[in-house]
Design an enzyme around this catalytic site. Structure first.
Site, mmCIF file in Angstrom:
data_model
loop_
_atom_site.group_PDB
_atom_site.id
_atom_site.type_symbol
_atom_site.label_atom_id
_atom_site.label_comp_id
_atom_site.label_asym_id
_atom_site.label_seq_id
_atom_site.Cartn_x
_atom_site.Cartn_y
_atom_site.Cartn_z
ATOM 1 N N SER A 127 0.827 -1.205 0.000
ATOM 2 C CA SER A 127 0.000 0.000 0.000
ATOM 3 C C SER A 127 0.861 1.256 0.000
ATOM 4 O O SER A 127 1.961 1.273 0.566
ATOM 5 C CB SER A 127 -0.902 0.024 1.242
ATOM 6 O OG SER A 127 -1.608 1.247 1.325
ATOM 7 N N TYR A 140 -3.197 -1.231 10.088
ATOM 8 C CA TYR A 140 -3.129 -1.658 8.691
ATOM 9 C C TYR A 140 -1.774 -1.312 8.077
ATOM 10 O O TYR A 140 -1.146 -2.145 7.409
ATOM 11 C CB TYR A 140 -4.249 -0.999 7.889
ATOM 12 C CG TYR A 140 -4.170 -1.256 6.407
ATOM 13 C CD1 TYR A 140 -4.555 -2.477 5.870
ATOM 14 C CD2 TYR A 140 -3.696 -0.268 5.545
ATOM 15 C CE1 TYR A 140 -4.480 -2.719 4.513
ATOM 16 C CE2 TYR A 140 -3.612 -0.499 4.179
ATOM 17 C CZ TYR A 140 -4.001 -1.721 3.673
ATOM 18 O OH TYR A 140 -3.910 -1.960 2.311
#
Length: 248
Positions: A127, A140
């Site tokens: 990400s 996350y």
């Protein structure tokens, strides 16, 4: 004919990547927890397999059923949005179990065949928040940043064996179910802790600003295709306008 195994193909990046590789003549092993034949076009080059990356047995069975592959794409992942204080420890474990340990589990399962052939490519999807952290995504982000660090070290130990490893870093993708799923899980666990509520509203509003550059699923599919087909591709490949801007 090259063969790619892609995890997390039920929606979003994984589904679009499976379609992208099918359209370009590859043999595709599309995996998901509960395979659905209606999601992808019928093809003699497509195999659907059940796979839960958090299960040793499921991973082992899927890799055995897939047979020889050339490229592994570790795309399966779950999102989480909340302050650390609003994150139960079992949620943290589940995020790492899927995003981090699931990636490691898949790689461990395919390495024997890659070593035997002295060839193979692993593409880990992480990400853009690992390049520029955002609030309320600490758990996350940590799970994906761990994959980045793991990948960079793994690349060094696998290079002498003829095995390459790449990272694709997508930006924010409003056209996928990833964000809505994270918000649903947030509601199920009681929402934001009171001290963070007002702050969180502002953060979410900023994330939804329509003028902000975003990432499309097709951007990620193209980046994964590039990683799989261009030997000179760098180890870290941003995907999407916002991710590319962060990488510059």
């Amino acid at each position: 004919m090259n063969t790619v195994l892609i995890t997390g193909c039920s929606s979003g990046f994984g589904l679009d990547t499976a379609r992208y590789f099918l359209d370009r003549g590859w043999k595709v092993i599309a995996t998901m927890r509960s395979p659905r034949s209606d999601l992808l076009p019928a093809s003699d080059r497509l195999t659907l397999l059940p796979l839960d990356v958090t299960s040793d047995e499921s991973v082992r069975n899927a890799v055995e059923a897939a047979g020889p592959i050339d490229v592994l794409v570790n795309n399966a992942g779950i999102g989480w949005l909340n302050a650390l204080e609003g994150t139960p420890i079992d949620v943290t474990r589940s995020v790492f179990e899927t995003n981090t340990l699931g990636t490691m589990r898949m790689i461990d399962a395919v390495l024997p065949q890659f070593r035997e052939r002295k060839a193979g490519l692993i593409i880990n999807v992480t990400s853009s928040v690992t390049m520029k952290p955002l609030p309320l995504l600490s758990v996350y982000t940590a799970s994906k940043a761990a994959v980045n660090a793991f990948t960079e070290s793994l690349a060094l130990e696998l290079a002498p064996l003829g095995i390459a490893v790449k990272i694709v870093l997508p930006g924010a993708a409003p056209d996928t179910s990833f964000g809505s799923t994270a918000l649903s899980r947030l509601e199920e666990t009681g929402g934001f802790p009171a001290p963070y509520a007002a702050f969180a509203d502002g953060v979410i509003a900023a994330m939804r600003t329509p003028e902000a550059p975003k990432t499309l699923s097709s951007d990620v599919a193209e980046a994964i295709w590039y990683a799989a087909n261009e030997a000179s591709a760098p180890m870290r490949i941003p995907a999407g306008a916002d991710a590319i801007a962060l990488a510059q």
